[in-house]
Design an enzyme around this catalytic site. Structure first.
Site: not given
Length: 285
Positions: A264, A230
């Site tokens: 994840r 991210k």
């Protein structure tokens, strides 16, 4: 760290136990424009090969998404999304030995995926997508008896109070919507939504205070942490997307310590090893 146990059992015989060890969800993007790996797996055959490799590398679940959620993405119609997903799901559901989740915030797509046998729904708008009728996604999950991942999200990055308190309010509303639709609380999995509706600083705060989100009004919920590659990692370390694996691992390890029971990730093999080692340390007498 407090945690909870869930055993999910599906009609096709697949099962999943949350709470015995950290579960690893492998990311399978069948979109041409994902921020990290867009276009790499956008045919059914390529998608299957990559999914099977992730299972061999340690993935317990494969999460399939057909629409990019990268910053500035243009939403596609449910019809487009279903057209892209269907051939991949047709093949994956026949060949994969592990449960499959579908990453969508559109109830029509979720219903189609559930009809094809998908095991888990993964909603980046946490049952609160403004463009759909209230409770539409929750009713799909309830109709098919599926667990659903409820992610925190909002359209801006501004908060009028403490970010964790605001997220708790969001999750309370999601739980209320789920119950109105007839869903069992046991089918709800929370996701703090790292990288969504938050500044880089707020993402770090959420990671640091993750344990405050595990319990909501006395109920302990399963939690998925999805920090893989991210942008908050790039902001903190100045690294491009393709060089964020180790930092993703650090975020996952800290998340496990703070109570997340599922992660994840894109880089399944190294992160799965980190998770197993973290579990071993935390479980040591």
């Amino acid at each position: 760290m407090q945690n909870t146990y869930r055993k999910y059992v599906w009609k096709d015989g697949k099962t999943l136990e949350y709470g015995k060890r950290t579960l690893v969800m492998g990311i399978l993007n069948v979109t041409p424009d994902s921020f990290s790996d867009g276009g790499l797996w956008n045919s059914p055959e390529k998608a299957l090969r990559h999914a099977l490799q992730m299972v061999e590398d340690g993935a317990d679940i494969i999460d399939v998404g057909a629409e990019s959620s990268r910053p500035g993405f243009v939403p596609m119609s449910a019809e487009e999304e279903m057209e892209r997903l269907r051939p991949c799901l047709d093949l994956l559901m026949k060949e994969l030995p592990v449960p499959v989740s579908v990453d969508t915030f559109k109830s029509k797509t979720a219903d189609m995926a559930a009809e094809l046998g998908v095991h888990i729904l993964n909603d980046i708008w946490g049952l609160q997508y403004a463009e759909e009728e209230r409770g539409a996604m929750a009713r799909v999950a309830s109709k098919h008896g599926l667990p659903i991942i409820v992610m925190h999200n909002q359209s801006s990055k501004e908060y009028d109070k403490d970010v964790i308190a605001s997220m708790q309010d969001f999750f309370r509303e999601s739980v209320k919507i789920a119950q109105e639709a007839g869903m069992e609380k046991e089918k709800i999995i929370l996701d703090p939504g790292i990288g969504f509706g938050k500044t880089p600083e707020a993402n770090l705060t959420v990671q640091r205070r993750l344990e405050e989100l595990i319990s909501l009004d006395g109920e302990i919920y399963p939690m998925l942490l999805a920090a893989s590659r991210k942008s908050f990692i790039g902001a903190a370390l100045g690294l491009p997307v393709e060089e964020r694996m180790e930092a993703t691992g650090a975020a996952c390890v800290l998340g496990i310590v703070k109570g997340a029971g599922m992660v994840r990730v894109h880089d399944v093999k190294p992160i799965a090893r980190m998770c197993r080692m973290t579990d071993a340390i935390l479980g040591a007498e």
